[in-house]
Design a protein around this motif. Sequence first.
Motif, PDB file in Angstrom:
ATOM      1  N   SER A   4      25.693  42.431  56.783  1.00 22.28           N
ATOM      2  CA  SER A   4      27.072  42.192  56.352  1.00 22.28           C
ATOM      3  C   SER A   4      28.025  43.228  56.963  1.00 22.28           C
ATOM      4  CB  SER A   4      27.169  42.220  54.830  1.00 22.28           C
ATOM      5  OG  SER A   4      26.797  43.496  54.327  1.00 22.28           O
ATOM      6  N   ARG A   7      28.616  42.170  60.547  1.00 22.93           N
ATOM      7  CA  ARG A   7      29.522  41.019  60.595  1.00 22.93           C
ATOM      8  C   ARG A   7      30.972  41.473  60.391  1.00 22.93           C
ATOM      9  NH1 ARG A   7      30.308  36.322  56.362  1.00 22.93           N
ATOM     10  NH2 ARG A   7      31.345  34.817  57.687  1.00 22.93           N
ATOM     11  N   LEU A   8      31.173  42.383  59.420  1.00 18.39           N
ATOM     12  CA  LEU A   8      32.515  42.910  59.169  1.00 18.39           C
ATOM     13  C   LEU A   8      33.036  43.655  60.386  1.00 18.39           C
ATOM     14  CD1 LEU A   8      34.899  43.527  57.295  1.00 18.39           C
ATOM     15  CD2 LEU A   8      33.604  45.510  56.465  1.00 18.39           C
ATOM     16  N   ARG A  10      32.177  43.224  63.487  1.00 17.88           N
ATOM     17  CA  ARG A  10      32.460  42.233  64.539  1.00 17.88           C
ATOM     18  C   ARG A  10      33.794  41.538  64.288  1.00 17.88           C
ATOM     19  NH1 ARG A  10      27.867  39.735  64.426  1.00 17.88           N
ATOM     20  NH2 ARG A  10      28.500  38.096  62.964  1.00 17.88           N
ATOM     21  N   HIS A  11      34.068  41.162  63.034  1.00 17.94           N
ATOM     22  CA  HIS A  11      35.339  40.495  62.702  1.00 17.94           C
ATOM     23  C   HIS A  11      36.527  41.433  62.881  1.00 17.94           C
ATOM     24  CE1 HIS A  11      33.035  37.329  60.299  1.00 17.94           C
ATOM     25  NE2 HIS A  11      33.629  36.709  61.302  1.00 17.94           N
ATOM     26  N   LEU A  12      36.381  42.680  62.456  1.00 18.89           N
ATOM     27  CA  LEU A  12      37.477  43.637  62.627  1.00 18.89           C
ATOM     28  C   LEU A  12      37.748  43.914  64.104  1.00 18.89           C
ATOM     29  CD1 LEU A  12      36.704  46.192  59.777  1.00 18.89           C
ATOM     30  CD2 LEU A  12      38.573  44.535  59.877  1.00 18.89           C
ATOM     31  N   LEU A  14      37.119  41.884  66.604  1.00 16.73           N
ATOM     32  CA  LEU A  14      37.740  40.679  67.156  1.00 16.73           C
ATOM     33  C   LEU A  14      39.214  40.595  66.775  1.00 16.73           C
ATOM     34  CD1 LEU A  14      37.400  38.032  68.705  1.00 16.73           C
ATOM     35  CD2 LEU A  14      36.755  36.950  66.545  1.00 16.73           C
ATOM     36  N   ALA A  15      39.546  40.920  65.527  1.00 16.34           N
ATOM     37  CA  ALA A  15      40.948  40.885  65.080  1.00 16.34           C
ATOM     38  C   ALA A  15      41.789  41.886  65.862  1.00 16.34           C
ATOM     39  CB  ALA A  15      41.019  41.175  63.583  1.00 16.34           C
TER      40      ALA A  15
END
Length: 65
Positions: A4, A7-8, A10-12, A14-15
């Motif tokens: 998790s 994943r966080l 990776r999302h941050l 990407l943002a």
Amino acid sequence: MKPSDQRLLRHLTLAIVIKLALITALWWAFIRDAKVAVDAGAMAVQVLAPATVKQHTTSGETHGQ
């Protein structure tokens, strides 16, 4: 590192990359060619002029003039 957390991260990431790309695109589209003419004489007058201090309080009184 937990899945998790990865994943966080990776999302941050990407943002942030998307935001930087959008800011760069906006800069290239609207700001890159903007030029501001600066008159050296007028700038010298502004820099060398004495500052006028005028402070307002929330009660409407004027201080420091």
